[in-house]
Scaffold this motif. Sequence first.
Motif, PDB file in Angstrom:
ATOM      1  N   ASP A   1      -4.989   7.220   8.753  1.00 51.37           N
ATOM      2  CA  ASP A   1      -4.649   6.595   7.477  1.00 51.37           C
ATOM      3  C   ASP A   1      -3.367   7.243   6.954  1.00 51.37           C
ATOM      4  OD1 ASP A   1      -4.999   4.863   5.317  1.00 51.37           O
ATOM      5  OD2 ASP A   1      -6.041   6.398   4.157  1.00 51.37           O
ATOM      6  N   PRO A   2      -2.218   6.546   7.066  1.00 55.86           N
ATOM      7  CA  PRO A   2      -0.956   7.170   6.657  1.00 55.86           C
ATOM      8  C   PRO A   2      -0.919   7.494   5.167  1.00 55.86           C
ATOM      9  CG  PRO A   2      -0.612   4.869   7.320  1.00 55.86           C
ATOM     10  CD  PRO A   2      -2.044   5.188   7.559  1.00 55.86           C
ATOM     11  N   HIS A   3      -0.544   8.737   4.853  1.00 58.32           N
ATOM     12  CA  HIS A   3      -0.449   9.203   3.463  1.00 58.32           C
ATOM     13  C   HIS A   3       0.361  10.493   3.420  1.00 58.32           C
ATOM     14  CE1 HIS A   3      -3.763  11.573   5.142  1.00 58.32           C
ATOM     15  NE2 HIS A   3      -3.436  12.483   4.235  1.00 58.32           N
TER      16      HIS A   3
ATOM     17  N   SER B   1       3.456  23.115   1.435  1.00 59.47           N
ATOM     18  CA  SER B   1       3.746  22.296   2.605  1.00 59.47           C
ATOM     19  C   SER B   1       4.824  21.262   2.280  1.00 59.47           C
ATOM     20  CB  SER B   1       2.458  21.594   3.043  1.00 59.47           C
ATOM     21  OG  SER B   1       2.704  20.744   4.123  1.00 59.47           O
ATOM     22  N   VAL B   2       5.788  21.108   3.177  1.00 60.14           N
ATOM     23  CA  VAL B   2       6.832  20.096   3.018  1.00 60.14           C
ATOM     24  C   VAL B   2       6.192  18.718   3.155  1.00 60.14           C
ATOM     25  CG1 VAL B   2       8.938  19.144   4.067  1.00 60.14           C
ATOM     26  CG2 VAL B   2       8.634  21.618   3.909  1.00 60.14           C
ATOM     27  N   ALA B   3       6.555  17.796   2.255  1.00 56.98           N
ATOM     28  CA  ALA B   3       5.972  16.448   2.256  1.00 56.98           C
ATOM     29  C   ALA B   3       6.137  15.779   3.620  1.00 56.98           C
ATOM     30  CB  ALA B   3       6.632  15.597   1.177  1.00 56.98           C
ATOM     31  N   HIS B   4       5.042  15.201   4.120  1.00 59.16           N
ATOM     32  CA  HIS B   4       5.063  14.558   5.428  1.00 59.16           C
ATOM     33  C   HIS B   4       3.871  13.612   5.574  1.00 59.16           C
ATOM     34  CE1 HIS B   4       2.316  17.964   5.905  1.00 59.16           C
ATOM     35  NE2 HIS B   4       1.708  17.202   6.808  1.00 59.16           N
ATOM     36  N   ILE B   5       3.974  12.724   6.539  1.00 58.56           N
ATOM     37  CA  ILE B   5       2.853  11.887   6.967  1.00 58.56           C
ATOM     38  C   ILE B   5       2.427  12.428   8.321  1.00 58.56           C
ATOM     39  CG2 ILE B   5       2.118   9.576   7.692  1.00 58.56           C
ATOM     40  CD1 ILE B   5       4.289   8.455   5.758  1.00 58.56           C
ATOM     41  N   THR B   6       1.216  12.944   8.412  1.00 58.55           N
ATOM     42  CA  THR B   6       0.730  13.516   9.666  1.00 58.55           C
ATOM     43  C   THR B   6       0.388  12.408  10.656  1.00 58.55           C
ATOM     44  OG1 THR B   6      -0.188  15.439   8.519  1.00 58.55           O
ATOM     45  CG2 THR B   6      -1.049  14.974  10.731  1.00 58.55           C
ATOM     46  N   ILE B   7       0.850  12.586  11.887  1.00 59.29           N
ATOM     47  CA  ILE B   7       0.463  11.700  12.982  1.00 59.29           C
ATOM     48  C   ILE B   7      -0.639  12.373  13.787  1.00 59.29           C
ATOM     49  CG2 ILE B   7       1.235  10.596  15.126  1.00 59.29           C
ATOM     50  CD1 ILE B   7       4.018  10.304  13.788  1.00 59.29           C
ATOM     51  N   CYS B   8      -0.403  13.639  14.169  1.00 60.68           N
ATOM     52  CA  CYS B   8      -1.418  14.378  14.935  1.00 60.68           C
ATOM     53  C   CYS B   8      -1.083  15.865  14.951  1.00 60.68           C
ATOM     54  CB  CYS B   8      -1.531  13.835  16.363  1.00 60.68           C
ATOM     55  SG  CYS B   8       0.009  13.919  17.319  1.00 60.68           S
TER      56      CYS B   8
END
Length: 186
Positions: free
Chosen positions: A119-121, A38-45
């Motif tokens: 929780d942003p990560h 998976s490409v690095a990201h911060i999931t929002i929804c």
Amino acid sequence: MEKKYSVVIHPSKEIIDSIKTMKEDLASKIGWFNSKNSVAHITICEFKIDESQIGKFKQKLFKITDTFTPFNVHLNHFGAYDSGAFFIGPDEDSKANLKPIMKKTQNSMQLSNLTKSSDPHISIGRKLSPESIKIANDLFTTIDMHFLCDTIILRELDPIKKQFFVLETFPFGSNPQPELIQGSLF
């Protein structure tokens, strides 16, 4: 046809590349794991809708991101959740800036089947065993990365590859809308 979508924040290309290397290093120690590719990201929804409706959601994302102002994010620690996720976390100031963006974006979608992240990560690996998390903790001890958060990304799940791909990028417009305040006429 119903499709699965996600709304995320991508860090810079340099950070994406660094995290890809970290995931490869971890895989060399523990083998394949969830989120490895998976490409690095911060999931929002994440959500599922009929693909014929996606235009309406693109308009909602454009409208909400136009109100956001770019800000710097500082990634400064590793952590793990009880679910077996090993992740990179933002510092407290970055978290305080990310959370309202995430919440406002989630609220703008107005979907009952929305899976929200609060929780942003940035996940390195998911569904890891306690042993694999210990190996990850031993392998990765310090991190100090910065990126400018100035867009939100809409992605679609490729059901064959089981990976999301970028559908559209929504830049922050720095046009904050005044908050509606309920007032009294008299």
